[in-house]
Scaffold this active site. Structure first.
Site, PDB file in Angstrom:
ATOM      1  CG  HIS A 104      31.726 104.815  25.833  1.00 20.42           C
ATOM      2  ND1 HIS A 104      32.084 104.939  27.155  1.00 20.42           N
ATOM      3  CD2 HIS A 104      31.392 103.513  25.663  1.00 20.42           C
ATOM      4  CE1 HIS A 104      31.973 103.763  27.755  1.00 20.42           C
ATOM      5  NE2 HIS A 104      31.534 102.891  26.874  1.00 20.42           N
ATOM      6  CG  HIS A 106      29.054 100.657  22.589  1.00 16.97           C
ATOM      7  ND1 HIS A 106      30.196  99.885  22.639  1.00 16.97           N
ATOM      8  CD2 HIS A 106      28.831 101.071  23.863  1.00 16.97           C
ATOM      9  CE1 HIS A 106      30.632  99.830  23.892  1.00 16.97           C
ATOM     10  NE2 HIS A 106      29.820 100.538  24.653  1.00 16.97           N
TER      11      HIS A 106
HETATM   12  P1  AMP Z   1      31.294 100.078  28.268  1.00 16.52           P
HETATM   13  O1  AMP Z   1      31.893 101.070  29.243  1.00 16.52           O
HETATM   14  O2  AMP Z   1      30.537  98.993  28.960  1.00 16.52           O
HETATM   15  O3  AMP Z   1      30.477 100.723  27.198  1.00 16.52           O
HETATM   16  O4  AMP Z   1      32.493  99.305  27.566  1.00 16.52           O
HETATM   17  C1  AMP Z   1      33.681  99.936  27.184  1.00 16.52           C
HETATM   18  C2  AMP Z   1      33.992  99.594  25.762  1.00 16.52           C
HETATM   19  O5  AMP Z   1      35.251 100.159  25.468  1.00 16.52           O
HETATM   20  C3  AMP Z   1      34.087  98.095  25.456  1.00 16.52           C
HETATM   21  O6  AMP Z   1      33.301  97.805  24.310  1.00 16.52           O
HETATM   22  C4  AMP Z   1      35.581  97.866  25.191  1.00 16.52           C
HETATM   23  O7  AMP Z   1      35.805  96.876  24.232  1.00 16.52           O
HETATM   24  C5  AMP Z   1      36.024  99.223  24.722  1.00 16.52           C
HETATM   25  N1  AMP Z   1      37.420  99.566  24.961  1.00 16.52           N
HETATM   26  C6  AMP Z   1      38.127  99.374  26.097  1.00 16.52           C
HETATM   27  N2  AMP Z   1      39.379  99.876  25.958  1.00 16.52           N
HETATM   28  C7  AMP Z   1      39.452 100.395  24.709  1.00 16.52           C
HETATM   29  C8  AMP Z   1      40.477 101.051  23.966  1.00 16.52           C
HETATM   30  N3  AMP Z   1      41.700 101.275  24.491  1.00 16.52           N
HETATM   31  N4  AMP Z   1      40.203 101.442  22.698  1.00 16.52           N
HETATM   32  C9  AMP Z   1      38.986 101.216  22.164  1.00 16.52           C
HETATM   33  N5  AMP Z   1      37.981 100.610  22.807  1.00 16.52           N
HETATM   34  C10 AMP Z   1      38.205 100.198  24.062  1.00 16.52           C
END
Ligand code: AMP
Length: 143
Positions: A104, A106
């Site tokens: 993903h 951001h």
């Molecule tokens: P990272 O893997 O470090 O990029 O972080 C995962 C991101 O996913 C974080 O910013 C979380 O806030 C976000 N996140 C976790 N669960 C969900 C969800 N169910 N829906 C949307 N965002 C999420």
């Protein structure tokens, strides 16, 4: 350390419709939705619909599709939230800051005077996430 793709991750469940998300954009290859713990107002995530753990195992077409969608969402976010700038972030493996093991990107609207909130900090209120998703969808539709 296993670096195999695990299809029980949260984002795979969102793709399969097993978990809800504040969706803002979807095409054949990608999905964009609001991050529930935003680091800035309007913080969205862009993912490929096909499996990839992170940038290390992704194929070039998944990366190209995600970046094209990140550009679309980023341009819309600049307008929707009257942002001064835009930050893209992407984390790989635990040591690289990755928490959810489906690739993903951001998309973070930025303002000159505001620092980013902590990564995976506070859960945003559902009504705020829904309102920001609606603003982004409208800006995307307006082009
Ligand atoms: P990272 O893997 O470090 O990029 O972080 C995962 C991101 O996913 C974080 O910013 C979380 O806030 C976000 N996140 C976790 N669960 C969900 C969800 N169910 N829906 C949307 N965002 C999420």
């Amino acid at each position: 350390m296993s670096t195999a793709y695990d299809s029980s991750n949260i984002f795979a469940k969102i793709i399969r419709g097993e978990l809800p998300a504040y969706k803002v954009y979807e095409d054949a290859d990608t999905l964009a939705f609001m991050d529930i713990m935003p680091r800035s107002r309007g913080h969205a995530l862009v993912i490929p619909k096909t499996p990839a753990r992170n940038i290390l195992d992704a194929n070039p077409s998944q990366l190209a599709a995600c970046l094209a969608t990140a550009q679309k969402v980023g341009r819309a976010a600049m307008k929707a939230f009257d942002a001064d700038g835009l930050t893209l972030q992407q984390f790989n493996e635990t040591a690289g800051g990755q928490v959810v093991f489906h690739l993903h990107f951001h998309v973070l609207p930025r303002w000159s005077s505001q620092k980013l909130q902590p990564h995976t900090g506070q859960m945003e209120k559902p009504e705020v996430l829904a309102a920001n998703a609606e603003k982004l969808r409208q800006a995307l539709e307006a082009g």
